[in-house]
Design an enzyme around this catalytic site. Structure first.
Site, PDB file in Angstrom:
ATOM      1  N   ASP A  46       5.091  11.677  -0.401  1.00 22.23           N
ATOM      2  CA  ASP A  46       4.459  11.126   0.805  1.00 22.23           C
ATOM      3  C   ASP A  46       5.511  10.890   1.883  1.00 22.23           C
ATOM      4  O   ASP A  46       6.464  10.142   1.672  1.00 22.23           O
ATOM      5  CB  ASP A  46       3.769   9.792   0.470  1.00 22.23           C
ATOM      6  CG  ASP A  46       3.010   9.237   1.663  1.00 22.23           C
ATOM      7  OD1 ASP A  46       1.910   9.737   1.929  1.00 22.23           O
ATOM      8  OD2 ASP A  46       3.542   8.338   2.345  1.00 22.23           O
ATOM      9  N   TYR A  51       8.671   8.368   9.656  1.00 22.94           N
ATOM     10  CA  TYR A  51       9.754   8.016   8.730  1.00 22.94           C
ATOM     11  C   TYR A  51      11.079   8.704   9.086  1.00 22.94           C
ATOM     12  O   TYR A  51      12.127   8.319   8.569  1.00 22.94           O
ATOM     13  CB  TYR A  51       9.376   8.352   7.271  1.00 22.94           C
ATOM     14  CG  TYR A  51       8.083   7.715   6.771  1.00 22.94           C
ATOM     15  CD1 TYR A  51       7.453   6.702   7.488  1.00 22.94           C
ATOM     16  CD2 TYR A  51       7.495   8.124   5.577  1.00 22.94           C
ATOM     17  CE1 TYR A  51       6.263   6.131   7.045  1.00 22.94           C
ATOM     18  CE2 TYR A  51       6.314   7.553   5.121  1.00 22.94           C
ATOM     19  CZ  TYR A  51       5.698   6.559   5.864  1.00 22.94           C
ATOM     20  OH  TYR A  51       4.525   6.000   5.411  1.00 22.94           O
ATOM     21  N   LYS A  80       1.968  12.684   8.263  1.00 23.37           N
ATOM     22  CA  LYS A  80       1.005  11.907   9.072  1.00 23.37           C
ATOM     23  C   LYS A  80       1.348  12.012  10.553  1.00 23.37           C
ATOM     24  O   LYS A  80       2.526  12.035  10.914  1.00 23.37           O
ATOM     25  CB  LYS A  80       1.049  10.427   8.659  1.00 23.37           C
ATOM     26  CG  LYS A  80       1.045  10.203   7.155  1.00 23.37           C
ATOM     27  CD  LYS A  80       0.986   8.730   6.769  1.00 23.37           C
ATOM     28  CE  LYS A  80       1.247   8.563   5.280  1.00 23.37           C
ATOM     29  NZ  LYS A  80       2.662   8.375   4.932  1.00 23.37           N
ATOM     30  N   HIS A 113      -2.138   8.440  10.938  1.00 25.20           N
ATOM     31  CA  HIS A 113      -1.383   7.337  10.317  1.00 25.20           C
ATOM     32  C   HIS A 113      -2.082   5.978  10.487  1.00 25.20           C
ATOM     33  O   HIS A 113      -2.151   5.195   9.544  1.00 25.20           O
ATOM     34  CB  HIS A 113       0.026   7.310  10.918  1.00 25.20           C
ATOM     35  CG  HIS A 113       1.066   6.721  10.033  1.00 25.20           C
ATOM     36  ND1 HIS A 113       2.350   7.201   9.935  1.00 25.20           N
ATOM     37  CD2 HIS A 113       1.023   5.661   9.188  1.00 25.20           C
ATOM     38  CE1 HIS A 113       3.039   6.473   9.086  1.00 25.20           C
ATOM     39  NE2 HIS A 113       2.258   5.524   8.610  1.00 25.20           N
ATOM     40  N   ILE A 233       1.770   5.619  -4.589  1.00 25.75           N
ATOM     41  CA  ILE A 233       2.933   6.322  -4.027  1.00 25.75           C
ATOM     42  C   ILE A 233       4.100   5.337  -3.873  1.00 25.75           C
ATOM     43  O   ILE A 233       4.607   5.113  -2.762  1.00 25.75           O
ATOM     44  CB  ILE A 233       2.581   6.990  -2.670  1.00 25.75           C
ATOM     45  CG1 ILE A 233       1.802   6.022  -1.758  1.00 25.75           C
ATOM     46  CG2 ILE A 233       1.785   8.273  -2.887  1.00 25.75           C
ATOM     47  CD1 ILE A 233       1.643   6.537  -0.314  1.00 25.75           C
ATOM     48  N   LYS A 235       7.680   3.609  -3.617  1.00 25.94           N
ATOM     49  CA  LYS A 235       9.004   4.048  -3.152  1.00 25.94           C
ATOM     50  C   LYS A 235      10.052   3.371  -4.023  1.00 25.94           C
ATOM     51  O   LYS A 235       9.914   2.188  -4.383  1.00 25.94           O
ATOM     52  CB  LYS A 235       9.178   3.633  -1.691  1.00 25.94           C
ATOM     53  CG  LYS A 235      10.530   3.965  -1.093  1.00 25.94           C
ATOM     54  CD  LYS A 235      11.408   2.749  -0.980  1.00 25.94           C
ATOM     55  CE  LYS A 235      12.746   3.085  -0.357  1.00 25.94           C
ATOM     56  NZ  LYS A 235      13.646   1.905  -0.371  1.00 25.94           N
TER      57      LYS A 235
END
Ligand code: NDP
Length: 278
Positions: A46, A51, A80, A113, A233, A235
């Site tokens: 993702d 980002y 996104k 997003h 998802i 991190k």
């Protein structure tokens, strides 16, 4: 370690139920960290224009397939469109920029997003995603951070039902009403911040269950998600944590533990309320 099951989206495309999230993964670390995730068995990554790490994500995915470890079709990558790129033409341009950075022939999943309701452009933005989808540039399209009222407005105007709504979701914010709406409309729920950005790992209820089942707090939380049908998802910045977060498919939480986690609903968010982001 049992592999992540593949969930079928409303258009037949398959998506691994556990993926690797890359928010706050710095640009220079993205390629090595995504390569580590892929080597450990993650098949779902993702990212987002916001980002700033799409180049590194794309590089790791391309290197991994070019090395012959998997074929590109075995991987599932999400990106996104950011809030400042709402609108039909702006979204089309944003997609091309993301694709250039990723270096892909096609994208698996492209999401709006945030709905940015005050801008009033999410339907128009979604029309751009529908065009890209009809051209075969994206295998599935969807949204992120859409509350029920945003989804209702979108569904009235859309030709393609979103495959996914990616929202903040964890035991403090279980999003029950939204999840029922997703189920009724064939929309898959992807949970962002599935560990509450790490804050839930210290929760005494989570820690007690972890102790009693002999799993880590992160594994207990992620197992709660997948038993409820969510895609996760998480991190993580170390291979050890990445491996731990993927090793959630070989044990089952008993009903009493699920009930205890269900009972943690406090409405507490780690991120913003989507109605207030513009
Ligand atoms: P998470 O709930 O995934 O928590 C991440 C935090 O938990 C990090 O601080 C990480 O530490 C820590 N952590 C992860 N695994 C472990 C473990 N096994 N043991 C101990 N600590 C652990 O939060 P995120 O906000 O990152 O959400 C996950 C993903 O969701 C994002 O990366 C992004 O892809 C997506 N997202 C989407 C949003 C949207 O608007 N659509 C908004 C926010 C996130 P460390 O990194 O130091 O290892």
């Amino acid at each position: 370690m049992d592999p992540a099951p593949k969930l079928t989206l409303n258009n037949g495309v398959l998506m691994d139920q556990a993926g690797y999230g890359t928010y706050k993964v710095p640009a220079q670390d993205a390629a090595p960290l995504v390569n580590a995730a892929l080597s450990l068995g993650y098949r779902h990554i993702d990212t987002a224009a916001l980002y700033g790490n799409e180049e590194g994500v794309g590089q790791a995915v391309r290197n991994f397939t070019e090395a012959g470890h998997v074929v590109r079709e075995d991987l599932f990558v999400t990106s996104k469109v950011w809030n400042t790129d709402h609108g039909y033409d702006a979204a089309l341009r944003a997609f091309e920029t993301s694709m250039q950075k990723l270096g892909f022939d096609y994208l698996d999943l492209y999401l709006i997003h945030w709905p940015c309701p005050d801008r009033g452009l999410f339907v128009e933005t979604y029309k751009a995603l529908e065009k890209l989808y009809s051209e075969g540039r994206i295998r599935a399209i969807g949204v992120s951070n859409f509350n029920r009222e945003h989804l209702e407005e979108l569904l009235d105007a859309a030709s393609v039902v979103p495959a996914v709504n990616q929202v903040e979701l964890h035991p403090w914010l279980p999003q029950r009403d939204l999840r029922s709406f997703h189920e009724a409309n064939g929309i898959r729920t992807v949970a962002w911040s599935p560990l509450g950005r790490g804050a839930l790992l210290e929760d005494p209820v989570v820690r007690e269950i972890a102790g009693s089942v002999g799993r880590s707090p992160a594994q207990v939380l992620l197992r709660w998600h997948v038993q409820a049908g969510h895609t996760v998802i998480p991190k993580a910045s170390s291979e050890e944590r990445m491996a731990e977060n993927l090793d959630i498919f070989s044990f089952v939480l008993e009903p009493a533990h699920v009930a205890a986690l269900d009972g943690m609903d406090s409405g507490r968010r780690t991120g913003s309320n989507p109605s207030e982001v513009n």
